[in-house]
Scaffold this motif. Structure first.
Motif, PDB file in Angstrom:
ATOM      1  N   PRO A   1      34.583  40.618  37.810  1.00  0.00           N
ATOM      2  CA  PRO A   1      33.593  40.050  36.891  1.00  0.00           C
ATOM      3  C   PRO A   1      32.942  38.796  37.454  1.00  0.00           C
ATOM      4  N   THR A   2      31.857  38.350  36.800  1.00  0.00           N
ATOM      5  CA  THR A   2      31.328  37.018  37.064  1.00  0.00           C
ATOM      6  C   THR A   2      32.302  35.991  36.486  1.00  0.00           C
ATOM      7  N   THR A   3      32.066  34.722  36.781  1.00  0.00           N
ATOM      8  CA  THR A   3      32.986  33.690  36.294  1.00  0.00           C
ATOM      9  C   THR A   3      33.017  33.651  34.771  1.00  0.00           C
ATOM     10  N   ARG A   4      31.870  33.761  34.137  1.00  0.00           N
ATOM     11  CA  ARG A   4      31.844  33.721  32.680  1.00  0.00           C
ATOM     12  C   ARG A   4      32.557  34.923  32.073  1.00  0.00           C
ATOM     13  N   GLN A   5      32.324  36.091  32.630  1.00  0.00           N
ATOM     14  CA  GLN A   5      33.060  37.270  32.171  1.00  0.00           C
ATOM     15  C   GLN A   5      34.553  37.117  32.441  1.00  0.00           C
ATOM     16  N   GLY A   6      34.871  36.568  33.618  1.00  0.00           N
ATOM     17  CA  GLY A   6      36.271  36.369  33.970  1.00  0.00           C
ATOM     18  C   GLY A   6      36.983  35.413  33.032  1.00  0.00           C
ATOM     19  N   LEU A   7      36.302  34.356  32.595  1.00  0.00           N
ATOM     20  CA  LEU A   7      36.913  33.419  31.652  1.00  0.00           C
ATOM     21  C   LEU A   7      37.247  34.111  30.332  1.00  0.00           C
ATOM     22  N   ALA A   8      36.318  34.947  29.844  1.00  0.00           N
ATOM     23  CA  ALA A   8      36.575  35.669  28.599  1.00  0.00           C
ATOM     24  C   ALA A   8      37.751  36.633  28.753  1.00  0.00           C
TER      25      ALA A   8
ATOM     26  N   GLY B   1      43.954  29.048  36.006  1.00  0.00           N
ATOM     27  CA  GLY B   1      44.197  29.727  37.273  1.00  0.00           C
ATOM     28  C   GLY B   1      42.928  30.312  37.864  1.00  0.00           C
ATOM     29  N   LEU B   2      42.093  30.912  37.016  1.00  0.00           N
ATOM     30  CA  LEU B   2      40.833  31.481  37.496  1.00  0.00           C
ATOM     31  C   LEU B   2      39.940  30.405  38.108  1.00  0.00           C
ATOM     32  N   LEU B   3      39.820  29.264  37.433  1.00  0.00           N
ATOM     33  CA  LEU B   3      38.964  28.192  37.925  1.00  0.00           C
ATOM     34  C   LEU B   3      39.510  27.580  39.216  1.00  0.00           C
ATOM     35  N   LEU B   4      40.829  27.426  39.293  1.00  0.00           N
ATOM     36  CA  LEU B   4      41.424  26.899  40.525  1.00  0.00           C
ATOM     37  C   LEU B   4      41.199  27.849  41.690  1.00  0.00           C
ATOM     38  N   GLN B   5      41.393  29.125  41.461  1.00  0.00           N
ATOM     39  CA  GLN B   5      41.204  30.103  42.531  1.00  0.00           C
ATOM     40  C   GLN B   5      39.760  30.140  43.001  1.00  0.00           C
ATOM     41  N   ALA B   6      38.820  29.980  42.058  1.00  0.00           N
ATOM     42  CA  ALA B   6      37.405  29.989  42.425  1.00  0.00           C
ATOM     43  C   ALA B   6      37.017  28.722  43.183  1.00  0.00           C
TER      44      ALA B   6
ATOM     45  N   ASN C   1      44.218  37.501  38.915  1.00  0.00           N
ATOM     46  CA  ASN C   1      44.236  38.505  39.979  1.00  0.00           C
ATOM     47  C   ASN C   1      44.118  39.918  39.430  1.00  0.00           C
ATOM     48  N   LEU C   2      44.792  40.203  38.318  1.00  0.00           N
ATOM     49  CA  LEU C   2      44.670  41.522  37.707  1.00  0.00           C
ATOM     50  C   LEU C   2      43.262  41.760  37.179  1.00  0.00           C
ATOM     51  N   VAL C   3      42.658  40.722  36.600  1.00  0.00           N
ATOM     52  CA  VAL C   3      41.293  40.845  36.092  1.00  0.00           C
ATOM     53  C   VAL C   3      40.331  41.173  37.230  1.00  0.00           C
ATOM     54  N   ARG C   4      40.471  40.468  38.368  1.00  0.00           N
ATOM     55  CA  ARG C   4      39.577  40.731  39.506  1.00  0.00           C
ATOM     56  C   ARG C   4      39.815  42.111  40.107  1.00  0.00           C
ATOM     57  N   MET C   5      41.086  42.543  40.142  1.00  0.00           N
ATOM     58  CA  MET C   5      41.375  43.872  40.667  1.00  0.00           C
ATOM     59  C   MET C   5      40.713  44.958  39.826  1.00  0.00           C
ATOM     60  N   TRP C   6      40.648  44.738  38.520  1.00  0.00           N
ATOM     61  CA  TRP C   6      40.120  45.767  37.637  1.00  0.00           C
ATOM     62  C   TRP C   6      38.601  45.725  37.540  1.00  0.00           C
TER      63      TRP C   6
ATOM     64  N   THR D   1      30.554  47.428  37.284  1.00  0.00           N
ATOM     65  CA  THR D   1      31.399  46.249  37.078  1.00  0.00           C
ATOM     66  C   THR D   1      31.234  45.694  35.673  1.00  0.00           C
ATOM     67  N   SER D   2      29.983  45.625  35.197  1.00  0.00           N
ATOM     68  CA  SER D   2      29.721  45.123  33.854  1.00  0.00           C
ATOM     69  C   SER D   2      30.359  46.021  32.809  1.00  0.00           C
ATOM     70  N   GLU D   3      30.276  47.330  33.020  1.00  0.00           N
ATOM     71  CA  GLU D   3      30.885  48.275  32.087  1.00  0.00           C
ATOM     72  C   GLU D   3      32.402  48.104  32.057  1.00  0.00           C
ATOM     73  N   ARG D   4      33.002  47.942  33.229  1.00  0.00           N
ATOM     74  CA  ARG D   4      34.450  47.712  33.280  1.00  0.00           C
ATOM     75  C   ARG D   4      34.836  46.422  32.575  1.00  0.00           C
ATOM     76  N   SER D   5      34.028  45.376  32.749  1.00  0.00           N
ATOM     77  CA  SER D   5      34.308  44.100  32.097  1.00  0.00           C
ATOM     78  C   SER D   5      34.257  44.241  30.578  1.00  0.00           C
ATOM     79  N   ARG D   6      33.259  44.988  30.083  1.00  0.00           N
ATOM     80  CA  ARG D   6      33.160  45.182  28.634  1.00  0.00           C
ATOM     81  C   ARG D   6      34.366  45.939  28.093  1.00  0.00           C
ATOM     82  N   TRP D   7      34.761  47.000  28.804  1.00  0.00           N
ATOM     83  CA  TRP D   7      35.917  47.764  28.343  1.00  0.00           C
ATOM     84  C   TRP D   7      37.197  46.929  28.410  1.00  0.00           C
ATOM     85  N   ALA D   8      37.343  46.151  29.475  1.00  0.00           N
ATOM     86  CA  ALA D   8      38.521  45.287  29.592  1.00  0.00           C
ATOM     87  C   ALA D   8      38.545  44.248  28.488  1.00  0.00           C
ATOM     88  N   CYS D   9      37.375  43.759  28.092  1.00  0.00           N
ATOM     89  CA  CYS D   9      37.285  42.768  27.020  1.00  0.00           C
ATOM     90  C   CYS D   9      37.683  43.388  25.680  1.00  0.00           C
ATOM     91  N   VAL D  10      37.173  44.578  25.415  1.00  0.00           N
ATOM     92  CA  VAL D  10      37.514  45.258  24.157  1.00  0.00           C
ATOM     93  C   VAL D  10      39.008  45.568  24.098  1.00  0.00           C
TER      94      VAL D  10
END
Length: 353
Positions: free
Chosen positions: A281-288, A86-91, A273-278, A8-17
């Motif tokens: 991430p944690t909330t902090r990763q999700g915000l980025a 949207g992320l914060l409201l959903q959480a 929703n797309l970020v979570r599907m891919w 999951t962390s690796e996917r988050s890093r790649w999605a961020c890049v």
């Protein structure tokens, strides 16, 4: 479990890049997109001259720095703000259908922003504060109504739709009775980035940054909320304070975006929703991730809106609605299939017992 967390962390890093690269390329394309006033080649030449410290053509400089650049910055800021909201409201509401548009947050911010613009037109800071109050009140109203009627996810969405409709009706009434309250009704109600100024950005960007920092600070507590209120409380979290703080951050982000771009919808629904599907991430990763991909989505939608029907310009909200409405229906269908399979499994378990 550890292996899954590393994945999951690796996917988050790649999605961020990838999000950062996409945002840079899309922003550059939006800055250089040609029109009759300034073609792509002329814009590229002027941008290269300015970047090297030279003096470009006056018209090209004016179009690039006073028209297109503020628009790109506004798209980046508003897209990031709406997606993170949207992320914060959903959480905080434990509902993947929650977003600033669906839950009435945008409409609440827009309503009090219009009231402040009508009665106190010379106070832009006060308009921004009123937009925040409106967004916060709309969110809290949805939360209270859903708690009163039942805490199911469907109830929360229905309460949000009802509050959003009520606020939108009030906005329409103000615009009809006092049309001077907003210079461009279509641009405000559907959302748009035309006419953005550096002064407006200077008022909203600091509030946006503060909300993002506070949201990141609350990230660990927001992650605990996903375990359930009782489990989070058992781990030492002040559930009520964390949830209200998260809602306040979401409201501030939505209010900042509304005061710049009007009542844009669906960014806060699609991107989280797309970020979570891919990546999950944690909330902090999700915000980025939401900040990067939300910004990229809004900038590319703005680019499409102003070029696809040139010399006419479509409202950005129309392009987003064409993307967001099918996405919303797909989420509903996906949830229905998931709940249906759970119900069947439960029924079979009961028969076996």
């Amino acid at each position: 479990m550890a292996h899954g967390g590393e994945g999951t962390s690796e996917r988050s890093r790649w999605a961020c890049v990838l999000g950062a690269v996409a945002l840079v390329l899309i922003s550059l394309a939006s800055l250089l997109a040609g029109t009759t006033a300034l073609g792509t080649c002329e814009a590229l030449q002027a941008l290269a001259t300015l970047a090297s410290g030279g003096t470009a053509d006056a018209t090209a400089t004016l179009v690039l720095l006073s028209v297109r650049l503020p628009r790109v910055i506004a798209g980046v800021c508003c897209g990031a703000a709406l997606a993170c909201s949207g992320l914060l409201l959903q959480a905080s509401l434990d509902n993947d259908l929650a977003s600033p548009g669906v839950m009435g947050v945008n409409s609440g911010a827009g309503l009090l922003w219009l009231v402040a613009a009508l009665w106190m037109p010379g106070h832009p800071v006060l308009r921004q504060a009123m937009a925040f109050v409106g967004a916060l009140l709309a969110t809290l109203l949805v939360y209270l109504v859903s708690r009163r009627a039942g805490t199911s996810r469907g109830t929360v969405v229905l309460a949000g739709v009802a509050v959003s409709s009520l606020m939108s009706a009030a906005i329409d009434a103000i615009v009809v009775v006092w049309p001077e309250s907003v210079t461009d009704r279509v641009s405000f109600t559907l959302g748009g980035l035309s006419g953005v100024t550096y002064q407006g950005l200077a008022l909203c960007v600091p509030a946006l940054l503060v909300a993002l920092v506070v949201g990141a600070y609350l990230g660990r507590g927001i992650d605990l909320l996903a375990l359930g209120d009782e489990a989070a409380h058992g781990l030492g979290l002040d559930v009520r304070a964390c949830r209200l703080g998260t809602i306040a951050c979401a409201a501030l982000l939505a209010a900042s975006a509304v005061s710049i771009c009007g009542l844009l919808s669906f960014v806060g629904l699609i991107v989280p929703n797309l970020v979570r599907m891919w990546a999950r991430p944690t909330t902090r990763q999700g915000l980025a991730l939401c900040a990067l991909w939300g910004a990229a989505l809004l900038v590319v939608c703005d680019l499409v809106a102003r070029t696809i029907a040139f010399p006419y310009e479509l409202p950005v909200g129309l392009v987003l609605a064409l993307l967001g409405a099918p996405f919303f229906m797909a989420l509903l269908a996906r949830r229905g299939r998931k709940h249906g399979s759970h119900s069947v499994a439960a029924g079979r378990g009961g028969e076996a017992a």
